[in-house]
Scaffold this active site. Structure first.
Site, short mmCIF file in Angstrom:
data_model
loop_
_atom_site.label_atom_id
_atom_site.label_comp_id
_atom_site.label_asym_id
_atom_site.label_seq_id
_atom_site.Cartn_x
_atom_site.Cartn_y
_atom_site.Cartn_z
N GLY A 86 2.66 2.60 10.98
CA GLY A 86 3.73 3.32 10.80
C GLY A 86 4.56 3.74 11.99
CG ASN A 132 -1.72 1.37 1.33
OD1 ASN A 132 -1.84 2.17 0.40
ND2 ASN A 132 -2.25 1.59 2.56
CD1 TRP A 133 3.92 1.36 -2.58
CD2 TRP A 133 3.66 2.14 -4.58
NE1 TRP A 133 4.82 0.62 -3.10
CE2 TRP A 133 4.72 1.26 -4.56
CE3 TRP A 133 3.30 2.74 -5.76
CZ2 TRP A 133 5.34 0.50 -5.90
CZ3 TRP A 133 4.20 2.30 -6.88
CH2 TRP A 133 5.07 1.25 -6.97
CE LYS A 134 -0.16 3.53 4.86
NZ LYS A 134 0.06 3.26 6.11
CD GLU A 160 -3.37 -2.38 7.23
OE1 GLU A 160 -2.23 -2.53 6.84
OE2 GLU A 160 -3.84 -1.35 7.17
CD GLU A 191 -2.84 5.55 6.76
OE1 GLU A 191 -2.94 5.44 5.55
OE2 GLU A 191 -2.11 4.97 7.20
CG HIS A 220 -5.89 1.84 5.35
ND1 HIS A 220 -5.45 2.79 6.20
CD2 HIS A 220 -4.97 1.01 5.08
CE1 HIS A 220 -4.11 2.39 6.42
NE2 HIS A 220 -3.79 1.37 5.61
CB SER A 276 5.32 -1.82 12.13
OG SER A 276 4.71 -0.23 12.61
N GLY A 285 3.08 -1.01 4.23
CA GLY A 285 2.88 0.71 3.88
C GLY A 285 4.32 0.98 3.67
N GLY A 286 5.06 1.66 4.64
CA GLY A 286 6.32 2.13 4.53
C GLY A 286 7.48 1.34 3.77
P1 13P Z 1 2.89 0.54 7.61
O1 13P Z 1 3.58 -0.87 7.12
O2 13P Z 1 3.81 1.76 7.08
O3 13P Z 1 3.12 0.72 9.14
O4 13P Z 1 1.64 0.79 7.01
C1 13P Z 1 0.62 -0.26 7.24
C2 13P Z 1 -0.55 0.34 6.31
O5 13P Z 1 -1.23 0.77 6.79
C3 13P Z 1 -0.83 -0.75 5.38
O6 13P Z 1 -2.01 -0.70 4.58
#
Ligand code: 13P
Length: 262
Positions: free
Chosen positions: A176, A10-12, A170, A100, A98, A216, A237-238
Site C-alpha cells: 500500500g 486480496n480485497w482485505k 510481501e 496485516e 498476512h 504495490s 491488494g489495492g
Molecule cells: P497492495 O497491493 O495494496 O500494496 O497490497 C498488497 C497486499 O497486501 C496483498 O495481500
C-alpha cells in the site's frame, strides 16, 4: 518445470456483498476463457462474500479463497471461522500469516504454522504470506526473517502437504505504499525461499511450489515481477479492487505468457 502464473486478488476489508457480486458479474463478462487459459485468477473477498461469490463463479475458472482462518472445525468459539466452514462456503484457498494479521492481530510464527496445518486439514490450499519490515530490511535481515517465518511452517510439515503450499513474498514496506523492490531483488528473495524448500524437502518440491510477489503491484509493474524466473505471479491488494485494473493485469500477464511461447 512450468509453473502456472497466478493472479490473486486480496480485497482485505473492502466491498459489501452486493459490490463483490457486481464486480464478479463484470469480471465474468470481461473474462476471455481462451485468452486467460494460461493464468489462474483467484479472488479473496471478505468472508461474508465467499458463498455468494463462489456461486457466481461456479462453472468458471475463477477461484475463490478466504483471507484468514481460525483453528478448529466447529465448536463454541464466538466469532471464529474455521477452515471447514470457509471450505463449505466455497473457499478453495486461504491466505495465512498476512502481515496485516501479524501486525494488527498479533499473529506470530507459531500460530501461523498451526493455521497452515489447520488449512490443510480442512482441504484448503494455504497461501503463506511472509515479508520483512522496513527496519528489518535496513538491518539487512530480509533473508534471515524469511528463513525464520518459512522455517516455522515447514518444520513439522510432510512432503505431501508441503506441495500444497503457495508462498507470497510481501515486503511489509511495499504494501500500500507505492514503493516496490526491484524485480531482481524480489526474485532473489523468492529464490532463497525456494532453496529453503529444496533443503527441507527436495528440489522437486521446491520446483513445484508457486511463489508470488505482493506489495504495490499494478498493471504497470506486474509483468516485470511475473517474468522473474522464481516469481510465479502476484498477490494484489489495492489494484485488484477495480475490475478495469484487474483485467489490465490479466492482459499484461497473458501477453507475457504469449511472448514466452508458453
Ligand atoms: P497492495 O497491493 O495494496 O500494496 O497490497 C498488497 C497486499 O497486501 C496483498 O495481500
Amino acid at each position: 518445470m512450468m509453473r502456472r502464473v497466478l493472479l490473486a486478488a486480496n480485497w482485505k476489508m473492502f466491498k459489501t456483498v452486493p459490490a463483490a457480486l457486481a464486480f464478479g458479474r463484470e469480471l465474468l463478462r470481461r473474462y476471455d476463457a481462451d485468452a486467460y487459459s494460461a493464468i489462474d485468477v483467484m479472488i479473496f473477498p471478505t468472508a461474508l462474500a465467499l458463498w455468494p461469490l463462489s456461486q457466481r463463479f461456479a462453472g468458471s475458472p475463477i477461484q475463490i479463497g478466504a483471507q484468514n482462518l481460525d483453528l478448529g472445525t466447529e465448536g463454541a468459539m464466538t466469532g471464529a471461522l474455521s477452515g471447514y466452514l470457509l471450505r463449505e462456503a466455497g473457499a478453495e484457498y486461504v491466505l495465512v500469516g498476512h502481515s496485516e494479521r501479524r501486525q494488527h492481530f498479533g499473529e506470530g510464527d507459531e500460530l501461523v504454522a498451526a493455521k497452515v496445518q489447520a488449512a490443510i486439514s480442512a482441504h484448503l490450499h494455504p497461501i503463506l504470506c511472509v515479508g520483512e519490515t522496513a527496519e528489518e530490511r535496513e538491518r539487512e535481515e530480509t533473508l534471515a526473517v524469511m528463513h525464520r517465518q518459512i522455517g516455522a511452517v515447514l518444520q513439522g510439515l510432510a512432503t505431501y502437504d508441503a506441495i500444497k503450499l503457495t508462498v507470497a513474498y510481501e515486503p511489509v514496506w511495499a504494501i500500500g505504499s507505492g514503493k516496490v523492490p526491484t524485480a531482481r531483488d524480489a526474485n532473489g528473495v523468492a529464490a532463497a525461499i525456494r532453496h529453503q524448500f529444496s533443503e527441507q524437502f527436495s528440489s522437486e518440491v521446491a520446483d513445484s511450489i508457486r511463489i508470488l510477489y505482493g506489495g504495490s503491484v499494478s498493471p504497470k509493474n506486474i509483468r516485470e515481477f511475473a517474468e522473474a524466473p522464481d516469481i510465479d505471479g502476484a498477490l494484489v491488494g489495492g489494484a485488484s479492487l477495480d475490475v478495469e485494473t484487474m483485467v489490465a493485469m490479466m492482459e499484461s500477464l497473458v501477453h507475457q505468457e504469449g511472448e514466452n511461447g508458453g
